[in-house]
Design an enzyme around this catalytic site. Structure first.
Site, PDB file in Angstrom:
ATOM      1  N   GLY A 157      -4.245   2.224  -2.338  1.00  0.00           N
ATOM      2  CA  GLY A 157      -4.738   1.294  -1.316  1.00  0.00           C
ATOM      3  C   GLY A 157      -5.462   0.163  -2.029  1.00  0.00           C
ATOM      4  N   SER A 158      -6.790   0.335  -2.186  1.00  0.00           N
ATOM      5  CA  SER A 158      -7.540  -0.663  -2.955  1.00  0.00           C
ATOM      6  C   SER A 158      -7.025  -0.730  -4.394  1.00  0.00           C
ATOM      7  CB  SER A 158      -9.025  -0.289  -2.984  1.00  0.00           C
ATOM      8  OG  SER A 158      -9.533  -0.193  -1.676  1.00  0.00           O
ATOM      9  N   SER A 201       0.821  -1.225   0.000  1.00  0.00           N
ATOM     10  CA  SER A 201       0.000   0.000   0.000  1.00  0.00           C
ATOM     11  C   SER A 201       0.849   1.267   0.000  1.00  0.00           C
ATOM     12  CB  SER A 201      -0.903   0.034   1.232  1.00  0.00           C
ATOM     13  OG  SER A 201      -1.697  -1.110   1.289  1.00  0.00           O
ATOM     14  N   THR A 251     -10.690  -4.482   1.075  1.00  0.00           N
ATOM     15  CA  THR A 251     -11.881  -4.089   1.836  1.00  0.00           C
ATOM     16  C   THR A 251     -13.051  -5.014   1.457  1.00  0.00           C
ATOM     17  OG1 THR A 251     -12.650  -2.582   0.109  1.00  0.00           O
ATOM     18  CG2 THR A 251     -11.177  -1.648   1.781  1.00  0.00           C
ATOM     19  N   GLU A 289     -15.770  -4.129   0.176  1.00  0.00           N
ATOM     20  CA  GLU A 289     -16.275  -3.741  -1.154  1.00  0.00           C
ATOM     21  C   GLU A 289     -15.423  -4.384  -2.249  1.00  0.00           C
ATOM     22  OE1 GLU A 289     -15.686  -1.632   1.360  1.00  0.00           O
ATOM     23  OE2 GLU A 289     -17.691  -0.924   1.852  1.00  0.00           O
ATOM     24  N   GLU A 347      -6.154  -6.151   3.569  1.00  0.00           N
ATOM     25  CA  GLU A 347      -6.119  -7.319   2.659  1.00  0.00           C
ATOM     26  C   GLU A 347      -7.328  -7.312   1.728  1.00  0.00           C
ATOM     27  OE1 GLU A 347      -4.415 -10.719   2.873  1.00  0.00           O
ATOM     28  OE2 GLU A 347      -2.782  -9.967   4.077  1.00  0.00           O
ATOM     29  N   GLY A 364     -23.621  -1.689  29.540  1.00  0.00           N
ATOM     30  CA  GLY A 364     -22.632  -0.647  29.862  1.00  0.00           C
ATOM     31  C   GLY A 364     -21.235  -1.227  30.032  1.00  0.00           C
ATOM     32  N   THR A 380       2.464  -3.109   8.161  1.00  0.00           N
ATOM     33  CA  THR A 380       2.573  -3.819   9.431  1.00  0.00           C
ATOM     34  C   THR A 380       4.050  -4.159   9.639  1.00  0.00           C
ATOM     35  OG1 THR A 380       0.346  -4.717   9.172  1.00  0.00           O
ATOM     36  CG2 THR A 380       1.823  -5.905  10.671  1.00  0.00           C
TER      37      THR A 380
HETATM   38  C1  LIG Z   1      -3.806  -1.729  10.585  1.00  0.00           C
HETATM   39  C2  LIG Z   1      -3.475  -1.788   9.130  1.00  0.00           C
HETATM   40  C3  LIG Z   1      -2.478  -2.644   8.712  1.00  0.00           C
HETATM   41  C4  LIG Z   1      -2.146  -2.700   7.358  1.00  0.00           C
HETATM   42  N1  LIG Z   1      -1.104  -3.499   6.970  1.00  0.00           N
HETATM   43  C5  LIG Z   1      -0.667  -3.442   5.681  1.00  0.00           C
HETATM   44  C6  LIG Z   1       0.512  -4.134   5.288  1.00  0.00           C
HETATM   45  O1  LIG Z   1       1.152  -4.823   6.071  1.00  0.00           O
HETATM   46  N2  LIG Z   1       0.932  -4.009   4.006  1.00  0.00           N
HETATM   47  C7  LIG Z   1       0.252  -3.264   3.092  1.00  0.00           C
HETATM   48  O2  LIG Z   1       0.686  -3.195   1.957  1.00  0.00           O
HETATM   49  N3  LIG Z   1      -0.894  -2.588   3.439  1.00  0.00           N
HETATM   50  C8  LIG Z   1      -1.345  -2.654   4.705  1.00  0.00           C
HETATM   51  N4  LIG Z   1      -2.485  -1.958   5.082  1.00  0.00           N
HETATM   52  C9  LIG Z   1      -3.202  -1.162   4.088  1.00  0.00           C
HETATM   53  C10 LIG Z   1      -4.546  -1.773   3.706  1.00  0.00           C
HETATM   54  O3  LIG Z   1      -4.353  -2.904   2.924  1.00  0.00           O
HETATM   55  C11 LIG Z   1      -5.370  -0.670   3.002  1.00  0.00           C
HETATM   56  O4  LIG Z   1      -5.770   0.247   3.998  1.00  0.00           O
HETATM   57  C12 LIG Z   1      -6.576  -1.240   2.270  1.00  0.00           C
HETATM   58  O5  LIG Z   1      -6.169  -1.948   1.138  1.00  0.00           O
HETATM   59  C13 LIG Z   1      -7.567  -0.153   1.804  1.00  0.00           C
HETATM   60  O6  LIG Z   1      -6.920   0.878   1.139  1.00  0.00           O
HETATM   61  P1  LIG Z   1      -7.174   2.412   1.557  1.00  0.00           P
HETATM   62  O7  LIG Z   1      -6.990   2.484   3.034  1.00  0.00           O
HETATM   63  O8  LIG Z   1      -6.297   3.259   0.729  1.00  0.00           O
HETATM   64  O9  LIG Z   1      -8.687   2.666   1.234  1.00  0.00           O
HETATM   65  P2  LIG Z   1      -9.292   3.179  -0.165  1.00  0.00           P
HETATM   66  O10 LIG Z   1      -8.801   2.299  -1.257  1.00  0.00           O
HETATM   67  O11 LIG Z   1      -9.079   4.641  -0.278  1.00  0.00           O
HETATM   68  O12 LIG Z   1     -10.836   2.881   0.040  1.00  0.00           O
HETATM   69  C14 LIG Z   1     -11.708   3.778   0.745  1.00  0.00           C
HETATM   70  C15 LIG Z   1     -13.130   3.248   0.622  1.00  0.00           C
HETATM   71  O13 LIG Z   1     -13.523   3.240  -0.749  1.00  0.00           O
HETATM   72  C16 LIG Z   1     -13.941   1.941  -1.128  1.00  0.00           C
HETATM   73  N5  LIG Z   1     -13.591   1.679  -2.531  1.00  0.00           N
HETATM   74  C17 LIG Z   1     -12.393   1.914  -3.135  1.00  0.00           C
HETATM   75  N6  LIG Z   1     -12.435   1.518  -4.418  1.00  0.00           N
HETATM   76  C18 LIG Z   1     -13.676   1.000  -4.617  1.00  0.00           C
HETATM   77  C19 LIG Z   1     -14.338   0.416  -5.731  1.00  0.00           C
HETATM   78  N7  LIG Z   1     -13.735   0.257  -6.901  1.00  0.00           N
HETATM   79  N8  LIG Z   1     -15.615   0.000  -5.574  1.00  0.00           N
HETATM   80  C20 LIG Z   1     -16.246   0.139  -4.391  1.00  0.00           C
HETATM   81  N9  LIG Z   1     -15.681   0.685  -3.304  1.00  0.00           N
HETATM   82  C21 LIG Z   1     -14.400   1.102  -3.414  1.00  0.00           C
HETATM   83  C22 LIG Z   1     -13.220   1.008  -0.170  1.00  0.00           C
HETATM   84  O14 LIG Z   1     -13.852  -0.254  -0.072  1.00  0.00           O
HETATM   85  C23 LIG Z   1     -13.273   1.805   1.113  1.00  0.00           C
HETATM   86  O15 LIG Z   1     -14.510   1.623   1.738  1.00  0.00           O
HETATM   87  C24 LIG Z   1      -2.844  -1.903   6.423  1.00  0.00           C
HETATM   88  C25 LIG Z   1      -3.867  -1.058   6.862  1.00  0.00           C
HETATM   89  C26 LIG Z   1      -4.165  -0.969   8.201  1.00  0.00           C
HETATM   90  C27 LIG Z   1      -5.233  -0.005   8.636  1.00  0.00           C
END
Ligand SMILES: Cc1cc2nc3c(=O)[nH]c(=O)nc-3n(C[C@H](O)[C@H](O)[C@H](O)COP(=O)(O)OP(=O)(O)OC[C@H]3O[C@@H](n4cnc5c(N)ncnc54)[C@H](O)[C@@H]3O)c2cc1C
Length: 429
Positions: free
Chosen positions: A160-161, A155, A411, A413, A409, A386, A189
């Site tokens: 992200g996604s 990420s 979302t 969605e 891993e 509570g 992580t």
């Molecule tokens: C505690 C924690 C540990 C993590 N560990 C790792 C790690 O070890 N290595 C690593 O690489 N990453 C890691 N991540 C990152 C994690 O994989 C991402 O946060 C996740 O993939 C979502 O990406 P984003 O946060 O950018 O959300 P976004 O992609 O910005 O998504 C925001 C919202 O929009 C929705 N959305 C986005 N695109 C679409 C679509 N096409 N259709 C419908 N809905 C959509 C999503 O479902 C979500 O609800 C970690 C995250 C956290 C919080």
């Protein structure tokens, strides 16, 4: 076989695990756990109950990596490549989710501090050569005297996604046989505190995710630094941070799978042929049932806690479980958890026995288990009233921990997108 005993042992475990132990017909699926599976389940449960759970509140409040607990796990052989090799060696695929469920039943934050390393290991295992596995997998864990952790960095702030949007670049310096990485990774992580980082970078942005490759950043490499540490809602015993890569040079041998294989793959893609190898996606696909099993562990812990509470707590002259509204909620929790486990076990078995996920069964397992964990832990808070809302009782922590399972891993969605595309053949957007 290497001269280094640790490396030789790792190579042997990898060879055994990747061998055709399943036989030509493949392992038969049965819900009756064999003696080895039961023994491992009970062993991990004992550690979760005796060591992890009593430490859970402290490390959640401290928001720090629980190194002493990781070391305890290493001492009994639960943290290390031997343990992961042993779990993976089960050709039914069930031992890995069973072990994860038990550990995360103890506590998810500490569970992730122990299991977070396995995402990097999965990338090396899935994409590395035998030699790379033997060299790097043991280094991801260190040993019981000096345990280490590893990080998987895919990420980024703007990816992200949308994994295809990765901007971190890897450029090959032919004269020195080195790769030079530049970019910023987000949310990793163990990012920055890891000895071994596995980084997904683009070698050709025009090819989007098909131009990605995975690189090992060896311990102490210049130009690989931790950025901001993230303060989180849950899973607080697990370290999460940005990782900066500034002219970070690694030897050519750190490209997982090797340059020849990468060049062949890129050539196929440029010719317009299909390529199934997408560095980050491969790692996620393999690990989804395991991640689902972690969510199950949290859900089960909350269910068991609230069941006992409902039998003890008296209002209006009777135990609250005597009210259908409470008893039915618990019945639904039990049913949903068992249903999720069946999906997790099916996907784990399919993955281990090499069956194709025709209907995105890996995604289904993670999606269902993650949502069941969020829903069950919320129900558990309601059942405790509570008390459920306070930090004196563990279900509020479980609820905070569970929420990440609908986010990382992939979302919920994105899992639905993957499933709907798989079942329909339509490129649903
Ligand atoms: C505690 C924690 C540990 C993590 N560990 C790792 C790690 O070890 N290595 C690593 O690489 N990453 C890691 N991540 C990152 C994690 O994989 C991402 O946060 C996740 O993939 C979502 O990406 P984003 O946060 O950018 O959300 P976004 O992609 O910005 O998504 C925001 C919202 O929009 C929705 N959305 C986005 N695109 C679409 C679509 N096409 N259709 C419908 N809905 C959509 C999503 O479902 C979500 O609800 C970690 C995250 C956290 C919080």
């Amino acid at each position: 076989m290497s001269d280094n005993p640790a490396v030789a042992e790792a190579e042997q475990i990898v060879n055994e695990a990747t061998g055709d132990g399943a036989g030509s017909e493949g392992p038969k699926f049965t819900l009756e756990l064999n003696q080895d599976q039961q023994d491992i389940r009970d062993w991990v449960h004992g550690f979760a109950e005796g060591v992890v759970r009593p430490a859970a509140e402290e490390w959640d409040e401290r928001e720090e990596t629980p190194w002493p607990v990781i070391q305890e796990a290493a001492k009994i052989g639960l943290y290390g490549f031997e343990a992961l090799g042993q779990f993976w060696a089960d050709d039914t695929g069930l031992t890995l989710p069973i072990a994860n469920e038990e550990l995360f039943w103890g506590d998810a934050g500490i569970g992730m501090a122990i299991m977070g390393t396995s995402l990097a290991v999965a990338a090396i295992f899935g994409q590395g050569t035998g030699e790379q596995m033997g060299e790097w997998i043991p280094q991801c864990f260190g040993d019981a005297d000096d345990p280490k952790v590893a990080a998987f960095c895919s990420s980024e702030p703007d990816a992200g996604s949308d994994v295809a949007a990765i901007r971190t670049t890897a450029k090959y310096d032919e004269a020195n046989d080195e790769w030079v990485l530049n970019g910023q990774k987000a949310w990793a992580t163990n990012g920055g505190i890891a000895d071994v980082h596995v980084v997904i970078a683009t070698v050709d942005r025009e090819l989007k995710s098909r131009g990605h490759a995975a690189f090992v950043i060896p311990p102490g490499t210049k130009g690989c630094e931790q950025g901001a540490k993230v303060k989180k809602h849950g899973l607080r015993a697990s370290h999460t941070a940005d990782v900066h890569l500034d002219d970070c040079r690694v030897p050519g041998s750190c490209l997982l799978g090797g340059k020849e294989k990468l060049d062949e793959r890129l050539a196929r893609v440029r010719e317009g042929k299909r390529s199934k190898s997408q560095a980050a996606m491969q790692t996620f696909e393999a690990s989804r049932p395991t991640v689902g099993a972690q969510a199950l562990g949290i859900a089960r812990a909350a269910y068991e806690y609230s069941l006992e509470y409902a039998k003890e707590r008296r209002q209006f002259g009777k135990a609250i479980i005597e009210n259908q509204s409470i008893a039915f909620a618990l019945a639904d929790m039990k049913m949903e958890i068992d249903a999720a486990r069946l999906l997790v076990w099916r996907a784990a078995w399919m993955g281990r026995s090499g069956q194709k996920f025709e209907n995105a069964e890996g995604s289904m397992s993670k999606l269902k288990a993650g949502e069941v964990a969020v829903w069950s832990t919320e129900r558990a808070i309601q059942i405790l009233g509570g008390n459920g809302y306070t930090r004196e009782f563990p279900v509020e922590r479980m609820h905070r921990d569970a929420k990440i399972y609908t986010i990382f891993e992939g979302t919920s969605e994105i899992q639905r997108l993957v499933i709907s595309r798989a079942i329909s053949g339509v490129h649903v957007k």
